[in-house]
Design a protein around this motif. Sequence first.
Motif, PDB file in Angstrom:
ATOM      1  N   ARG A  47       0.827  -1.216   0.000  1.00 45.44           N
ATOM      2  CA  ARG A  47       0.000   0.000   0.000  1.00 45.44           C
ATOM      3  C   ARG A  47       0.857   1.262   0.000  1.00 45.44           C
ATOM      4  NH1 ARG A  47      -5.345  -1.709   0.281  1.00 45.44           N
ATOM      5  NH2 ARG A  47      -5.113  -3.826  -0.497  1.00 45.44           N
ATOM      6  N   ILE A  48       1.973   1.213   0.708  1.00 41.35           N
ATOM      7  CA  ILE A  48       2.875   2.373   0.716  1.00 41.35           C
ATOM      8  C   ILE A  48       3.483   2.568  -0.668  1.00 41.35           C
ATOM      9  CG2 ILE A  48       5.097   3.203   1.630  1.00 41.35           C
ATOM     10  CD1 ILE A  48       4.215   1.900   4.355  1.00 41.35           C
ATOM     11  N   LYS A  49       3.883   1.466  -1.311  1.00 42.15           N
ATOM     12  CA  LYS A  49       4.416   1.554  -2.684  1.00 42.15           C
ATOM     13  C   LYS A  49       3.373   2.183  -3.609  1.00 42.15           C
ATOM     14  CE  LYS A  49       6.386  -2.108  -4.518  1.00 42.15           C
ATOM     15  NZ  LYS A  49       6.792  -3.502  -4.810  1.00 42.15           N
ATOM     16  N   LYS A  50       2.132   1.699  -3.506  1.00 48.23           N
ATOM     17  CA  LYS A  50       1.054   2.206  -4.363  1.00 48.23           C
ATOM     18  C   LYS A  50       0.839   3.704  -4.122  1.00 48.23           C
ATOM     19  CE  LYS A  50      -1.325   0.123  -6.786  1.00 48.23           C
ATOM     20  NZ  LYS A  50      -1.076  -0.089  -8.215  1.00 48.23           N
ATOM     21  N   SER A  51       0.897   4.115  -2.864  1.00 52.13           N
ATOM     22  CA  SER A  51       0.725   5.530  -2.524  1.00 52.13           C
ATOM     23  C   SER A  51       1.812   6.381  -3.188  1.00 52.13           C
ATOM     24  CB  SER A  51       0.775   5.702  -0.998  1.00 52.13           C
ATOM     25  OG  SER A  51       0.845   7.061  -0.656  1.00 52.13           O
ATOM     26  N   ILE A  52       3.073   5.921  -3.083  1.00 51.31           N
ATOM     27  CA  ILE A  52       4.192   6.674  -3.674  1.00 51.31           C
ATOM     28  C   ILE A  52       4.060   6.711  -5.200  1.00 51.31           C
ATOM     29  CG2 ILE A  52       6.713   6.670  -4.006  1.00 51.31           C
ATOM     30  CD1 ILE A  52       6.841   5.462  -1.104  1.00 51.31           C
ATOM     31  N   GLU A  53       3.677   5.577  -5.786  1.00 52.39           N
ATOM     32  CA  GLU A  53       3.495   5.541  -7.247  1.00 52.39           C
ATOM     33  C   GLU A  53       2.429   6.541  -7.701  1.00 52.39           C
ATOM     34  OE1 GLU A  53       4.660   0.808  -7.899  1.00 52.39           O
ATOM     35  OE2 GLU A  53       2.584   1.458  -8.145  1.00 52.39           O
ATOM     36  N   ASN A  54       1.406   6.727  -6.868  1.00 52.08           N
ATOM     37  CA  ASN A  54       0.288   7.624  -7.215  1.00 52.08           C
ATOM     38  C   ASN A  54       0.493   9.033  -6.654  1.00 52.08           C
ATOM     39  OD1 ASN A  54      -0.776   5.318  -8.287  1.00 52.08           O
ATOM     40  ND2 ASN A  54      -2.394   5.058  -6.781  1.00 52.08           N
ATOM     41  N   ASN A  55       1.698   9.560  -6.799  1.00 54.63           N
ATOM     42  CA  ASN A  55       1.995  10.928  -6.335  1.00 54.63           C
ATOM     43  C   ASN A  55       1.610  11.151  -4.868  1.00 54.63           C
ATOM     44  OD1 ASN A  55       1.786  11.479  -9.511  1.00 54.63           O
ATOM     45  ND2 ASN A  55       3.074  13.023  -8.541  1.00 54.63           N
ATOM     46  N   CYS A  56       1.925  10.127  -4.050  1.00 54.35           N
ATOM     47  CA  CYS A  56       1.725  10.216  -2.590  1.00 54.35           C
ATOM     48  C   CYS A  56       0.255  10.332  -2.188  1.00 54.35           C
ATOM     49  CB  CYS A  56       2.533  11.356  -1.981  1.00 54.35           C
ATOM     50  SG  CYS A  56       4.282  11.261  -2.374  1.00 54.35           S
ATOM     51  N   ASP A  57      -0.639   9.859  -3.048  1.00 52.12           N
ATOM     52  CA  ASP A  57      -2.057   9.807  -2.689  1.00 52.12           C
ATOM     53  C   ASP A  57      -2.215   8.788  -1.550  1.00 52.12           C
ATOM     54  OD1 ASP A  57      -4.775   9.608  -2.538  1.00 52.12           O
ATOM     55  OD2 ASP A  57      -5.058   8.679  -4.502  1.00 52.12           O
ATOM     56  N   LEU A  58      -2.859   9.181  -0.464  1.00 50.92           N
ATOM     57  CA  LEU A  58      -2.959   8.298   0.709  1.00 50.92           C
ATOM     58  C   LEU A  58      -4.135   7.320   0.645  1.00 50.92           C
ATOM     59  CD1 LEU A  58      -2.006  10.794   3.574  1.00 50.92           C
ATOM     60  CD2 LEU A  58      -0.650   8.861   2.740  1.00 50.92           C
ATOM     61  N   LYS A 102       4.961  14.698  -4.877  1.00 49.83           N
ATOM     62  CA  LYS A 102       3.525  14.951  -4.844  1.00 49.83           C
ATOM     63  C   LYS A 102       3.081  15.820  -6.016  1.00 49.83           C
ATOM     64  CE  LYS A 102       3.606  14.930   0.193  1.00 49.83           C
ATOM     65  NZ  LYS A 102       3.401  15.670   1.423  1.00 49.83           N
ATOM     66  N   ASP A 103       3.931  16.789  -6.374  1.00 49.77           N
ATOM     67  CA  ASP A 103       3.502  17.835  -7.309  1.00 49.77           C
ATOM     68  C   ASP A 103       3.796  17.548  -8.775  1.00 49.77           C
ATOM     69  OD1 ASP A 103       2.791  19.073  -4.998  1.00 49.77           O
ATOM     70  OD2 ASP A 103       4.403  20.546  -4.998  1.00 49.77           O
ATOM     71  N   VAL A 104       4.835  16.742  -9.034  1.00 47.15           N
ATOM     72  CA  VAL A 104       5.237  16.524 -10.434  1.00 47.15           C
ATOM     73  C   VAL A 104       4.806  15.122 -10.862  1.00 47.15           C
ATOM     74  CG1 VAL A 104       7.189  16.465 -12.040  1.00 47.15           C
ATOM     75  CG2 VAL A 104       7.236  18.033 -10.089  1.00 47.15           C
ATOM     76  N   PRO A 105       3.997  15.021 -11.930  1.00 42.17           N
ATOM     77  CA  PRO A 105       3.592  13.691 -12.404  1.00 42.17           C
ATOM     78  C   PRO A 105       4.835  12.875 -12.767  1.00 42.17           C
ATOM     79  CG  PRO A 105       2.389  15.424 -13.551  1.00 42.17           C
ATOM     80  CD  PRO A 105       3.467  16.096 -12.770  1.00 42.17           C
ATOM     81  N   HIS A 106       4.810  11.581 -12.455  1.00 45.87           N
ATOM     82  CA  HIS A 106       5.965  10.758 -12.810  1.00 45.87           C
ATOM     83  C   HIS A 106       5.537   9.421 -13.399  1.00 45.87           C
ATOM     84  CE1 HIS A 106       5.427  10.042  -8.305  1.00 45.87           C
ATOM     85  NE2 HIS A 106       5.073   8.906  -8.848  1.00 45.87           N
ATOM     86  N   ILE A 126      19.889  -4.169  -4.334  1.00 49.58           N
ATOM     87  CA  ILE A 126      19.238  -2.898  -3.999  1.00 49.58           C
ATOM     88  C   ILE A 126      17.721  -3.033  -4.170  1.00 49.58           C
ATOM     89  CG2 ILE A 126      19.196  -0.398  -4.393  1.00 49.58           C
ATOM     90  CD1 ILE A 126      22.002  -1.446  -3.619  1.00 49.58           C
ATOM     91  N   SER A 127      17.300  -3.496  -5.337  1.00 60.34           N
ATOM     92  CA  SER A 127      15.880  -3.764  -5.615  1.00 60.34           C
ATOM     93  C   SER A 127      14.939  -2.711  -5.013  1.00 60.34           C
ATOM     94  CB  SER A 127      15.521  -5.154  -5.047  1.00 60.34           C
ATOM     95  OG  SER A 127      14.310  -5.598  -5.575  1.00 60.34           O
ATOM     96  N   PRO A 128      15.018  -1.458  -5.509  1.00 61.22           N
ATOM     97  CA  PRO A 128      14.160  -0.404  -4.933  1.00 61.22           C
ATOM     98  C   PRO A 128      12.682  -0.774  -5.013  1.00 61.22           C
ATOM     99  CG  PRO A 128      15.792   0.535  -6.430  1.00 61.22           C
ATOM    100  CD  PRO A 128      15.842  -0.945  -6.610  1.00 61.22           C
ATOM    101  N   ASP A 129      11.904  -0.264  -4.070  1.00 59.71           N
ATOM    102  CA  ASP A 129      10.468  -0.558  -4.050  1.00 59.71           C
ATOM    103  C   ASP A 129       9.719   0.216  -5.131  1.00 59.71           C
ATOM    104  OD1 ASP A 129      10.135  -2.384  -1.700  1.00 59.71           O
ATOM    105  OD2 ASP A 129      11.237  -0.757  -0.756  1.00 59.71           O
ATOM    106  N   VAL A 130      10.165   1.440  -5.399  1.00 57.43           N
ATOM    107  CA  VAL A 130       9.580   2.239  -6.489  1.00 57.43           C
ATOM    108  C   VAL A 130      10.720   2.977  -7.180  1.00 57.43           C
ATOM    109  CG1 VAL A 130       7.882   3.996  -7.145  1.00 57.43           C
ATOM    110  CG2 VAL A 130       7.505   2.651  -5.066  1.00 57.43           C
ATOM    111  N   ILE A 131      10.733   2.929  -8.516  1.00 58.66           N
ATOM    112  CA  ILE A 131      11.668   3.754  -9.300  1.00 58.66           C
ATOM    113  C   ILE A 131      10.819   4.658 -10.181  1.00 58.66           C
ATOM    114  CG2 ILE A 131      13.617   3.784 -10.930  1.00 58.66           C
ATOM    115  CD1 ILE A 131      14.158   0.863 -10.212  1.00 58.66           C
ATOM    116  N   TYR A 132      11.067   5.976 -10.100  1.00 55.14           N
ATOM    117  CA  TYR A 132      10.219   6.901 -10.851  1.00 55.14           C
ATOM    118  C   TYR A 132      11.060   7.806 -11.746  1.00 55.14           C
ATOM    119  CZ  TYR A 132      11.128   8.444  -6.070  1.00 55.14           C
ATOM    120  OH  TYR A 132      11.713   8.649  -4.844  1.00 55.14           O
ATOM    121  N   LYS A 133      10.375   8.280 -12.795  1.00 54.99           N
ATOM    122  CA  LYS A 133      11.009   9.165 -13.785  1.00 54.99           C
ATOM    123  C   LYS A 133      10.116  10.384 -13.931  1.00 54.99           C
ATOM    124  CE  LYS A 133      12.306   7.140 -17.642  1.00 54.99           C
ATOM    125  NZ  LYS A 133      12.463   6.675 -19.042  1.00 54.99           N
TER     126      LYS A 133
END
Length: 225
Positions: A47-58, A102-106, A126-133
């Motif tokens: 759930r935390i991964k999903k939140s971070i992927e979705n621009n920190c939507d809780l 939160k502010d920049v779409p990724h 390392i296997s990061p939980d989320v990698i964003y661009k």
Amino acid sequence: MSTRILISVNQLADFSKGTEATKRRIIRQQKAPNKFMMAWYQLPKARIKKSIENNCDLEPVFNGIKELKLRKPEKPRQITDRQVSLEALKRFINIKLPKLLKDVPHDIIKKVPSKSIIIKGVEIIISPDVIYKLKINEKVYIGAVKIHISKNNVFNNQQSRYISSLVYKYLKEVVAEKDEEILEELCLSIDVFGEQVISTPNNFSKSLVEIENICEEVKNIWNVA
């Protein structure tokens, strides 16, 4: 044939501040991992991964809390997992993540050539939980997050700095394309129970030297543990 020395980034952080006995135990576990050991706290991590992927939507976090509250665990392990998972999600709500996330779409990077890097002959997963661009002023930047959930083993600042430094090095060596830059402030170690977010330190090279020394110690103990 040379021995493959393999350790995960979180175990390396543990190793860095462990007693001699702890260091040997960590190495023995890495040499002969228990294939049947179930991972703890899978729901909060997802759930935390999903939140971070979705621009920190809780919302995924709140949904996770609802789902856990409806669970009726019976076995002691399940009861503990539910209790600690609930606490982890509630703590994550209080954690302040960088505004950029939160502010920049990724975009999320799912496919990577490798999950590990090699330092001083030690392969660190390392296997990061989320990698964003993300794109800022027409430039493409990448960053990543490594999440740590452990109520009884909160990482200190130095351990978290090692992790964020290794995330940075991993992105630079393994993930970044030639037109992409790594954003240090978005290479993050998130310790949920410590309620802290640590990005790649300014003195990255000092951190790297310390990590190299830890890797040398891992090698030495690996050969005798």
